[in-house]
Design an enzyme around this catalytic site. Structure first.
Site, PDB file in Angstrom:
ATOM      1  N   ASP A  82       0.803  -1.234   0.000  1.00  0.00           N
ATOM      2  CA  ASP A  82       0.000   0.000   0.000  1.00  0.00           C
ATOM      3  C   ASP A  82       0.830   1.275   0.000  1.00  0.00           C
ATOM      4  O   ASP A  82       1.969   1.310   0.443  1.00  0.00           O
ATOM      5  CB  ASP A  82      -0.987   0.012   1.176  1.00  0.00           C
ATOM      6  N   GLU A 140      -0.751  -2.147   5.022  1.00  0.00           N
ATOM      7  CA  GLU A 140       0.192  -2.173   6.157  1.00  0.00           C
ATOM      8  C   GLU A 140       0.120  -0.880   6.958  1.00  0.00           C
ATOM      9  O   GLU A 140       0.360  -0.876   8.153  1.00  0.00           O
ATOM     10  CB  GLU A 140       1.628  -2.394   5.642  1.00  0.00           C
ATOM     11  N   GLU A 141      -0.208   0.239   6.282  1.00  0.00           N
ATOM     12  CA  GLU A 141      -0.122   1.555   6.915  1.00  0.00           C
ATOM     13  C   GLU A 141      -1.275   1.798   7.890  1.00  0.00           C
ATOM     14  O   GLU A 141      -2.270   2.453   7.562  1.00  0.00           O
ATOM     15  CB  GLU A 141      -0.097   2.660   5.848  1.00  0.00           C
ATOM     16  N   HIS A 366       7.427   8.619   4.745  1.00  0.00           N
ATOM     17  CA  HIS A 366       6.131   9.312   4.864  1.00  0.00           C
ATOM     18  C   HIS A 366       6.263  10.807   4.579  1.00  0.00           C
ATOM     19  O   HIS A 366       5.374  11.586   4.911  1.00  0.00           O
ATOM     20  CB  HIS A 366       5.462   9.085   6.242  1.00  0.00           C
TER      21      HIS A 366
END
Ligand code: NI
Length: 395
Positions: A82, A140-141, A366
């Protein structure tokens, strides 16, 4: 251990393809549980390579199985798929084509490494004793896609004996590998509370129960959990990340809301800190005459590496990049849902240095300017292949 293979050279031969895959995924990022395009490409490639493929696990998850010519252990490797809701600021030809979406954590690289590993291992099929499981995970995030995959039985049949996962890491220079035993990523919880008092006139506090003062006390006492309850040799974080209360300078409000996170490594410490946060919030509020309503949501367990498997990854890394490029001790209080796999199967989660050369402070994960040095792609394939060879290509 079969050392006839030179996985470094074999992986480097795939580098152009690895870059092409990574850039394609990078240009077309998808959020968690929506990785339809990415999962489609992954599944198609695995099929072409002769893997037994299962799709639609946890919505968009893909499982590829490669059964070797002879029986042996089952090895699992995980790749997350993702992207993040971030608008990319890099001016590169392969920048995200999707406004507001970006592979800003390197999961595009993980998918490319996964496909590269699939390619390399398919070439050894006749020599493999055992089974290779490639798990391409959605969400996953902060979405616990791993937990959903485990619940849907991805580890049930076959049951892996060893679990591997690697994360590209822009903090460390490309060409380095960081492998540790024990905890490497923290257990994470999200807590939220409402402190309820009694509102009234800001000039007449004796007629109220002031939830702002109660909240202030709670925040102060929360700081004593790490400093006074947790052993100095253990690791924990208690953070208050948000607080809201009141609208006017001369009004005492009726309620204050707060939220935050708890991070720990050791499961016993985790349990104790959760208990203490509850006691502190509820009892401090009570001491102020207010009432606290607290909700603690346990998000993920800690990622704890198996010492023996970490040692095998470590020596594989030394073989590939040289002992002076292999480090230990990279740990973060960030969390990672690979922990759900690793609660079930002993494994190793390690970091692949991916920092672009010449940049002193590369953009962190990020960040809208996050990028990697693509040389990490073939290194990632090689280290995973070298580790798998220890288990699957023994003579
Ligand atoms: Ni990530």
């Amino acid at each position: 251990m079969a050392n006839r293979h030179d996985f470094k050279t074999e992986a480097e031969a795939l580098q152009a393809q690895l870059v092409a895959w990574r850039r394609d995924f990078h240009m077309h990022p998808e959020l968690g549980f929506e990785e339809h395009r990415s999962a489609g490409i992954v599944a198609e490639q695995l099929r072409v390579l002769g893997y037994q493929v299962q799709t639609g696990i946890a919505s968009t998850g893909v499982l590829g199985l490669l059964k070797g010519a002879r029986p042996g252990p089952v090895l699992a490797a995980r790749f997350d798929m993702d992207a993040l809701p971030i608008t990319e600021e890099n001016e590169v030809e392969y920048a995200s084509r999707e406004p507001g979406l970006m592979h800003a954590c390197g999961h595009d690289a993980h998918m490319a490494i996964g496909l590269g590993l699939a390619t390399l291992m398919a070439q050894q099929r006749d020599e493999i004793a055992g089974t290779l499981m490639l798990i391409f995970q959605p969400g996953e995030e902060g979405m616990n896609g791993a937990e959903v995959m485990v619940k849907e039985g991805v580890l049930a049949d076959p049951r892996p004996d060893v679990f591997l996962a690697a994360h590209v890491w822009s903090d460390s220079p490309v060409g380095t590998i960081n492998v540790s035993s024990g905890p490497v990523m923290a257990a994470a919880e999200r807590w939220a509370c409402t402190v309820t008092g009694k509102g009234g006139h800001g000039a007449l506090p004796h007629q109220t129960i002031d939830p702002i003062v109660a909240a202030a006390q709670i925040i102060g006492v929360l700081q004593t959990i790490v400093s006074r309850n947790v052993s100095p040799q253990e690791t924990a974080v208690v953070t208050v990340g948000a607080i809201q209360g009141g609208d006017a300078f001369n009004v005492i409000p009726a309620q204050v809301t707060m939220s935050g996170t708890i991070r720990t490594y050791n499961p016993n410490v985790r349990e104790m800190v959760i208990r203490r946060v509850r006691e502190v919030v509820e009892k401090t509020a009570a001491a102020c005459g207010a009432q606290a309503n607290l909700n603690i949501e346990q998000l993920t367990p800690a990622v704890i590496n198996d010492a023996e498997i970490a040692q095998i990854v470590h020596s594989a890394a030394e073989t590939l990049v040289g002992a002076d490029h292999v480090f230990s001790g990279e740990r973060t209080m960030g969390s990672e849902d690979a922990a759900y796999f690793m609660e079930q199967v002993p494994g190793c989660y390690f970091f692949l240095g991916a920092g672009p050369p010449g940049q002193e402070a590369p953009a962190p994960h990020h960040n809208p300017r996050f990028d990697i040095d693509e040389a990490v792609l073939s290194i990632g394939v090689a280290i995973l292949a070298q580790t798998l060879a220890y288990y699957l290509l023994r003579q």
